[in-house]
Scaffold this active site. Structure first.
Site, PDB file in Angstrom:
ATOM      1  N   ASP A   1      -2.560  -7.965  -4.979  1.00 18.98           N
ATOM      2  CA  ASP A   1      -3.691  -8.007  -4.054  1.00 18.98           C
ATOM      3  C   ASP A   1      -3.200  -8.774  -2.829  1.00 18.98           C
ATOM      4  OD1 ASP A   1      -5.928  -8.624  -2.597  1.00 18.98           O
ATOM      5  OD2 ASP A   1      -7.043  -9.526  -4.259  1.00 18.98           O
TER       6      ASP A   1
ATOM      7  N   TYR B   1     -12.756  -3.385  11.265  1.00 22.10           N
ATOM      8  CA  TYR B   1     -11.427  -2.766  11.194  1.00 22.10           C
ATOM      9  C   TYR B   1     -10.693  -2.941  12.535  1.00 22.10           C
ATOM     10  CZ  TYR B   1      -8.104   1.042  10.049  1.00 22.10           C
ATOM     11  OH  TYR B   1      -6.986   1.797   9.790  1.00 22.10           O
TER      12      TYR B   1
ATOM     13  N   ILE C   1      -5.333  10.464  11.044  1.00 20.39           N
ATOM     14  CA  ILE C   1      -4.290  11.024  10.174  1.00 20.39           C
ATOM     15  C   ILE C   1      -4.937  11.539   8.890  1.00 20.39           C
ATOM     16  CG2 ILE C   1      -2.069  10.532   9.015  1.00 20.39           C
ATOM     17  CD1 ILE C   1      -2.005  10.049  12.083  1.00 20.39           C
TER      18      ILE C   1
ATOM     19  N   SER D   1      -3.653   0.387  14.421  1.00 16.88           N
ATOM     20  CA  SER D   1      -4.448   1.619  14.510  1.00 16.88           C
ATOM     21  C   SER D   1      -4.902   1.777  15.947  1.00 16.88           C
ATOM     22  CB  SER D   1      -5.694   1.492  13.620  1.00 16.88           C
ATOM     23  OG  SER D   1      -6.635   2.514  13.930  1.00 16.88           O
TER      24      SER D   1
ATOM     25  N   GLY E   1       0.819  -1.218   0.000  1.00 15.96           N
ATOM     26  CA  GLY E   1       0.000   0.000   0.000  1.00 15.96           C
ATOM     27  C   GLY E   1       0.846   1.259   0.000  1.00 15.96           C
TER      28      GLY E   1
ATOM     29  N   ARG F   1       0.072   5.625  -1.807  1.00 13.42           N
ATOM     30  CA  ARG F   1      -0.588   6.860  -1.326  1.00 13.42           C
ATOM     31  C   ARG F   1      -0.706   6.825   0.194  1.00 13.42           C
ATOM     32  NH1 ARG F   1      -6.938   5.948  -2.919  1.00 13.42           N
ATOM     33  NH2 ARG F   1      -6.970   3.751  -2.434  1.00 13.42           N
TER      34      ARG F   1
ATOM     35  N   LYS G   1      -7.182  -4.821  13.181  1.00 16.24           N
ATOM     36  CA  LYS G   1      -6.014  -4.087  13.683  1.00 16.24           C
ATOM     37  C   LYS G   1      -5.568  -4.615  15.047  1.00 16.24           C
ATOM     38  CE  LYS G   1      -5.455  -1.276  10.189  1.00 16.24           C
ATOM     39  NZ  LYS G   1      -4.240  -1.288   9.382  1.00 16.24           N
TER      40      LYS G   1
ATOM     41  N   ASN H   1       1.434  -2.261   5.464  1.00 18.66           N
ATOM     42  CA  ASN H   1       0.694  -1.001   5.615  1.00 18.66           C
ATOM     43  C   ASN H   1      -0.664  -1.047   4.919  1.00 18.66           C
ATOM     44  OD1 ASN H   1       0.401   2.096   5.682  1.00 18.66           O
ATOM     45  ND2 ASN H   1       0.462   1.623   3.493  1.00 18.66           N
TER      46      ASN H   1
HETATM   47  N1  CAA Z   1     -21.581   5.840  20.305  1.00 19.89           N
HETATM   48  C1  CAA Z   1     -22.776   5.200  20.322  1.00 19.89           C
HETATM   49  N2  CAA Z   1     -23.707   5.333  19.372  1.00 19.89           N
HETATM   50  C2  CAA Z   1     -23.416   6.166  18.370  1.00 19.89           C
HETATM   51  C3  CAA Z   1     -22.194   6.855  18.262  1.00 19.89           C
HETATM   52  C4  CAA Z   1     -21.291   6.699  19.319  1.00 19.89           C
HETATM   53  N3  CAA Z   1     -20.081   7.326  19.307  1.00 19.89           N
HETATM   54  N4  CAA Z   1     -22.207   7.578  17.122  1.00 19.89           N
HETATM   55  C5  CAA Z   1     -23.395   7.351  16.526  1.00 19.89           C
HETATM   56  N5  CAA Z   1     -24.122   6.504  17.302  1.00 19.89           N
HETATM   57  C6  CAA Z   1     -25.481   6.052  17.048  1.00 19.89           C
HETATM   58  C7  CAA Z   1     -26.340   7.193  16.552  1.00 19.89           C
HETATM   59  O1  CAA Z   1     -26.843   7.935  17.626  1.00 19.89           O
HETATM   60  C8  CAA Z   1     -27.442   6.446  15.786  1.00 19.89           C
HETATM   61  O2  CAA Z   1     -28.376   5.925  16.691  1.00 19.89           O
HETATM   62  P1  CAA Z   1     -29.912   5.747  16.229  1.00 19.89           P
HETATM   63  O3  CAA Z   1     -29.917   4.803  15.067  1.00 19.89           O
HETATM   64  O4  CAA Z   1     -30.549   5.171  17.464  1.00 19.89           O
HETATM   65  O5  CAA Z   1     -30.362   7.123  15.894  1.00 19.89           O
HETATM   66  C9  CAA Z   1     -26.683   5.253  15.235  1.00 19.89           C
HETATM   67  O6  CAA Z   1     -25.466   5.120  16.010  1.00 19.89           O
HETATM   68  C10 CAA Z   1     -26.296   5.418  13.782  1.00 19.89           C
HETATM   69  O7  CAA Z   1     -25.623   6.664  13.613  1.00 19.89           O
HETATM   70  P2  CAA Z   1     -25.490   7.312  12.202  1.00 19.89           P
HETATM   71  O8  CAA Z   1     -26.821   7.778  11.703  1.00 19.89           O
HETATM   72  O9  CAA Z   1     -24.355   8.296  12.208  1.00 19.89           O
HETATM   73  O10 CAA Z   1     -25.115   6.017  11.359  1.00 19.89           O
HETATM   74  P3  CAA Z   1     -24.644   5.838   9.956  1.00 19.89           P
HETATM   75  O11 CAA Z   1     -25.009   4.434   9.637  1.00 19.89           O
HETATM   76  O12 CAA Z   1     -25.032   6.909   9.001  1.00 19.89           O
HETATM   77  O13 CAA Z   1     -23.036   5.977  10.084  1.00 19.89           O
HETATM   78  C11 CAA Z   1     -20.874   5.330  10.712  1.00 19.89           C
HETATM   79  C12 CAA Z   1     -22.364   5.207  11.007  1.00 19.89           C
HETATM   80  C13 CAA Z   1     -20.561   4.773   9.328  1.00 19.89           C
HETATM   81  C14 CAA Z   1     -20.164   4.480  11.751  1.00 19.89           C
HETATM   82  C15 CAA Z   1     -20.433   6.791  10.741  1.00 19.89           C
HETATM   83  O14 CAA Z   1     -20.831   7.315  11.988  1.00 19.89           O
HETATM   84  C16 CAA Z   1     -18.936   6.942  10.598  1.00 19.89           C
HETATM   85  O15 CAA Z   1     -18.395   6.958   9.508  1.00 19.89           O
HETATM   86  N6  CAA Z   1     -18.184   7.064  11.720  1.00 19.89           N
HETATM   87  C17 CAA Z   1     -16.752   7.230  11.694  1.00 19.89           C
HETATM   88  C18 CAA Z   1     -16.070   5.957  11.982  1.00 19.89           C
HETATM   89  C19 CAA Z   1     -14.584   6.244  12.182  1.00 19.89           C
HETATM   90  O16 CAA Z   1     -14.178   6.817  13.184  1.00 19.89           O
HETATM   91  N7  CAA Z   1     -13.752   5.836  11.232  1.00 19.89           N
HETATM   92  C20 CAA Z   1     -12.364   6.090  11.326  1.00 19.89           C
HETATM   93  C21 CAA Z   1     -11.842   6.156   9.916  1.00 19.89           C
HETATM   94  S1  CAA Z   1     -10.131   6.563   9.901  1.00 19.89           S
HETATM   95  C22 CAA Z   1      -9.398   5.110  10.111  1.00 19.89           C
HETATM   96  O17 CAA Z   1      -9.976   4.080  10.186  1.00 19.89           O
HETATM   97  C23 CAA Z   1      -7.908   5.147  10.227  1.00 19.89           C
HETATM   98  C24 CAA Z   1      -7.475   4.751  11.554  1.00 19.89           C
HETATM   99  O18 CAA Z   1      -6.680   3.831  11.635  1.00 19.89           O
HETATM  100  C25 CAA Z   1      -7.898   5.496  12.768  1.00 19.89           C
END
Ligand code: CAA
Length: 247
Positions: free
Chosen positions: A64, A155, A188, A143, A13, A16, A159, A91
């Site tokens: 892959d 994920y 990040i 992570s 990976g 990018r 991890k 990575n």
């Molecule tokens: N704790 C508990 N419940 C939560 C919450 C939390 N922190 N956040 C949201 N909820 C609940 C909401 O209140 C909602 O409840 P209801 O259905 O009862 O209303 C429910 O969860 C769904 O929430 P959403 O409408 O936001 O749900 P969604 O399906 O549209 O999206 C998700 C959900 C995809 C998880 C979106 O919130 C998201 O993308 N979150 C980010 C996840 C994240 O942190 N990813 C990191 C990416 S970076 C990476 O991965 C690199 C690394 O190594 C760190």
């Protein structure tokens, strides 16, 4: 600098994001050669030859990582080019975020197969080379999500799996002078992270004591350190590089 002088690396990976920064950092640190394994080959021929102008041999290999045969061929290709592998950086990683109660089997399998099984396949083909050499450095990119993050059950499992996997390989590889460590990045600024909804990015920054997102080069510098002889007695560890954020 030159702390990676004479060394040959494989990085998955590497086209990018954090991987690309690691490639640049390894070149800055005087690496002799890097095989960049990429699923969708973001590195064009022109980019590869430009990287090569920095005095190191760079090869881009389509792979892959979730396919054992692809990985076997890619490692064989790197061996043909370099004759050895001193450093392996696992990575390559993907996300398929959703709340667990909405998560599909496909989303679960895709993430486990790339993030965890991919590292397994790379190690399966590289560890025997390192054992023969009685020398090697493996850095697996975990992570802070490994410790639990809403929306990332697949994920997080992949991890966290990498941490246990790395600590085990460190114990088994120690007598053969193979160091194995993990780096656990926090939030990040990468293409992968840009998929996160704006209101959650704000929460992540609030939850990061350094009050900002990290930059890819801030992960790459730690990976380079762990890949070098500066870290010769450091093994079996998972280092969070997260601005003090925990999940
Ligand atoms: N704790 C508990 N419940 C939560 C919450 C939390 N922190 N956040 C949201 N909820 C609940 C909401 O209140 C909602 O409840 P209801 O259905 O009862 O209303 C429910 O969860 C769904 O929430 P959403 O409408 O936001 O749900 P969604 O399906 O549209 O999206 C998700 C959900 C995809 C998880 C979106 O919130 C998201 O993308 N979150 C980010 C996840 C994240 O942190 N990813 C990191 C990416 S970076 C990476 O991965 C690199 C690394 O190594 C760190």
């Amino acid at each position: 600098m030159g702390k990676l002088k004479g060394k040959y690396a494989i990085i998955t990976g590497g086209g990018r994001g954090i991987g690309e920064s690691i490639v640049h950092r390894f070149l800055d640190d005087g690496i002799a050669g890097i095989a960049v394994l990429e699923y969708d080959q973001n590195l064009t021929e022109e980019m590869v030859s430009r990287l090569g102008e920095r005095g190191s041999k760079v090869v881009s290999i389509q792979c892959d990582v979730s396919n054992d045969k692809d990985v076997e061929n890619a490692v064989a290709h790197a061996m043909e080019q370099f004759g050895t592998v001193d450093i392996l950086v696992n990575n390559a990683g993907i996300t398929r975020d959703s709340m667990f109660h909405k998560m599909t089997d496909d989303a679960w399998d895709a993430v486990i197969n790339v993030n965890l099984k991919g590292a397994y396949y790379l190690c399966k083909h590289v560890v025997p080379i390192m054992r023969k050499n009685e020398s090697g450095k493996i850095v697996n990119i975990s992570s802070i999500s490994a410790f639990g993050n809403v929306g990332q059950a697949n994920y997080a499992a992949s991890k966290a799996g990498l941490i246990g996997f790395s600590k085990t390989l460190a114990k088994e590889g120690g007598p053969k002078n193979i160091n194995v460590n993990c780096v656990a990045p926090g939030y990040i600024e990468t293409d992968m992270y840009r998929a996160v909804p704006e209101h959650i990015i704000e929460e992540h920054i609030k939850g990061t004591p350094l009050r900002r997102l990290g930059k890819p080069h801030e992960i790459a510098s730690v990976v380079s350190f762990l890949s070098s002889d500066d870290a010769s007695f450091l093994s079996g560890q998972c280092i969070s590089v997260s601005g003090a954020a925990t999940t």
